[in-house]
Design an enzyme around this catalytic site. Structure first.
Site, PDB file in Angstrom:
ATOM      1  CD  GLU A  32      -2.707  -1.302   2.480  1.00 55.12           C
ATOM      2  OE1 GLU A  32      -3.679  -0.530   2.609  1.00 55.12           O
ATOM      3  OE2 GLU A  32      -2.379  -2.120   3.339  1.00 55.12           O
ATOM      4  CB  SER A 168      -5.793  -1.244   0.133  1.00 52.96           C
ATOM      5  OG  SER A 168      -5.378  -0.061   0.768  1.00 52.96           O
ATOM      6  CE1 TYR A 238      -7.102   4.169  -1.358  1.00 50.36           C
ATOM      7  CE2 TYR A 238      -6.767   1.838  -1.765  1.00 50.36           C
ATOM      8  CZ  TYR A 238      -6.906   2.884  -0.890  1.00 50.36           C
ATOM      9  OH  TYR A 238      -6.854   2.659   0.458  1.00 50.36           O
ATOM     10  NE  ARG A 277     -12.295   2.499   6.580  1.00 54.58           N
ATOM     11  CZ  ARG A 277     -11.133   2.133   6.022  1.00 54.58           C
ATOM     12  NH1 ARG A 277     -10.218   3.035   5.730  1.00 54.58           N
ATOM     13  NH2 ARG A 277     -10.887   0.858   5.764  1.00 54.58           N
ATOM     14  CG  ASP A 279     -13.975  -0.774   6.786  1.00 59.47           C
ATOM     15  OD1 ASP A 279     -14.238   0.444   6.821  1.00 59.47           O
ATOM     16  OD2 ASP A 279     -12.879  -1.222   6.380  1.00 59.47           O
ATOM     17  CD  GLU A 292     -10.965  -4.918   6.964  1.00 57.72           C
ATOM     18  OE1 GLU A 292      -9.908  -4.273   6.780  1.00 57.72           O
ATOM     19  OE2 GLU A 292     -11.283  -5.919   6.306  1.00 57.72           O
ATOM     20  CG  ASN A 294      -7.495   1.090   8.486  1.00 62.04           C
ATOM     21  OD1 ASN A 294      -6.642   1.806   8.993  1.00 62.04           O
ATOM     22  ND2 ASN A 294      -7.362   0.547   7.296  1.00 62.04           N
ATOM     23  N   GLY A 298      -7.157   5.575   5.380  1.00 58.59           N
ATOM     24  CA  GLY A 298      -6.696   6.319   4.224  1.00 58.59           C
ATOM     25  C   GLY A 298      -7.146   7.771   4.281  1.00 58.59           C
TER      26      GLY A 298
END
Length: 332
Positions: A32, A168, A238, A277, A279, A292, A294, A298
């Site tokens: 990443e 990602s 992305y 964050r 998810d 999950e 994070n 990002g």
């Protein structure tokens, strides 16, 4: 619950943080790296826009000598993948006595390893899909066909296969029939030595960013994720035009509140601080399931946390500056 006017007032005035020198770490050697560099540059620009003395640096052999010779007041970790999220870099910063935005090394290690994090969430009563973690060696030793047959029998179809450590969407795949499972496992093992095979829950993909600006952690408005091809993989994350986002997510008020509550509960159960964050999938009954968490979200132009920050009516640079000031204050 999204930040109120009182919460927004907690965002530090730029004049208060102007004398702080900040180091933004980005790059690294993970898969990443490119995304991390984009995140780092955006954080750098945002901090400079509010008058902070910020510098961007890679996490390489020159980092420790630089930290020793001229330590910054605080560090923002914009590294993704193992370098920024497995707790090792945070442990080194702790050894150097340098404060940083985000959770400590122990909590970072826990969140980074998805099966361990899911076990903590399950123990805390937070819904997360059933799963099995399978190292590549056991997969081979026990016989791939027999193991995969048992997984399908136990968890059913469809399934989600993804690396136990990583982000990602790299190495992740939705498996809708048993014949596709071996290839998904091989693809996953290209990124990690252990695969997480999870019961796939159909529903709405949402991401909830959690921030603490000084009055306890708060959930920002949920971001709804609608990938064009139905899977939120690396390209969907992305590549411009591959995904549509709705902020706030198109949820009934009571479901939106439940999603925020579950995200906050996950953040707390894993011992996180400053920001994260979460998810999730919201199923057809309105039940959120944590996929999950994070600890180094990002920050690119297509990333979810900046979208949530904007929807909450916060200025991105001032918010990050506030987190920097809070981190610096943790160390005299």
């Amino acid at each position: 619950m999204a930040p109120t006017a009182a919460d927004r007032a907690l965002v530090t005035d730029p004049a208060v943080t102007a004398d702080l020198r900040v180091l933004v770490l980005a790059g690294g050697l993970s898969y990443e790296r490119d995304v991390s560099l984009r995140s780092g540059r955006r954080v750098l620009d945002a901090l400079r826009a509010v008058g902070m003395d910020a510098e961007l640096r890679d996490a390489d052999v020159a980092l420790l000598p630089a930290l020793t010779a001229d330590p910054p007041d605080a560090v923002v970790i914009a590294l993704h993948g193992a370098t920024g999220e497995d707790g090792s870099l945070r442990g080194v910063l702790d050894l150097c006595g340098i404060p940083y935005v985000g959770c400590d090394a122990r909590a970072s290690r826990l969140a980074w390893d998805k099966p361990s994090a899911k076990a903590v969430l399950r123990e805390a009563g937070i819904p997360t899909p059933d799963w099995v973690a399978l190292p590549h060696d056991r997969f081979s030793e026990l016989g791939a066909v027999a193991v995969l047959d048992r997984i399908v029998e136990r968890l059913g179809l469809p399934l989600m296969v993804k690396p136990t450590q990583g982000g990602s969407g790299l190495g992740a795949a939705v498996v809708r029939d048993a014949a596709s499972l071996p290839a998904a496992m091989v693809g996953c093992f290209a990124y990690d030595s252990t695969a997480l095979v999870e019961r796939y829950v159909p529903g709405m993909d949402v991401a909830v960013s959690v921030v603490d600006l000084g009055n306890g952690p708060r959930a920002l408005p949920a971001v709804e994720i609608v990938p064009r091809n139905g899977v939120y993989d690396y390209a969907a994350r992305y590549t411009a035009g591959r995904t549509t986002w709705h902020t706030p997510a198109r949820l009934e008020p009571e479901v939106a509140n439940a999603v925020a509550d579950v995200a906050l509960a996950a953040h707390t159960a894993l011992g996180l601080r400053d920001l994260s964050r979460v998810d999730l999938i919201v199923d057809s009954a309105g039940q959120p399931h944590v996929l999950e968490v994070n600890v180094s979200p990002g920050m690119t132009e297509t990333s979810l946390l900046p979208l949530a920050v904007q929807a909450a009516g916060l200025d991105f640079g001032r918010m990050v500056g506030t987190l920097v000031a809070r981190a610096a204050a943790r160390h005299p």
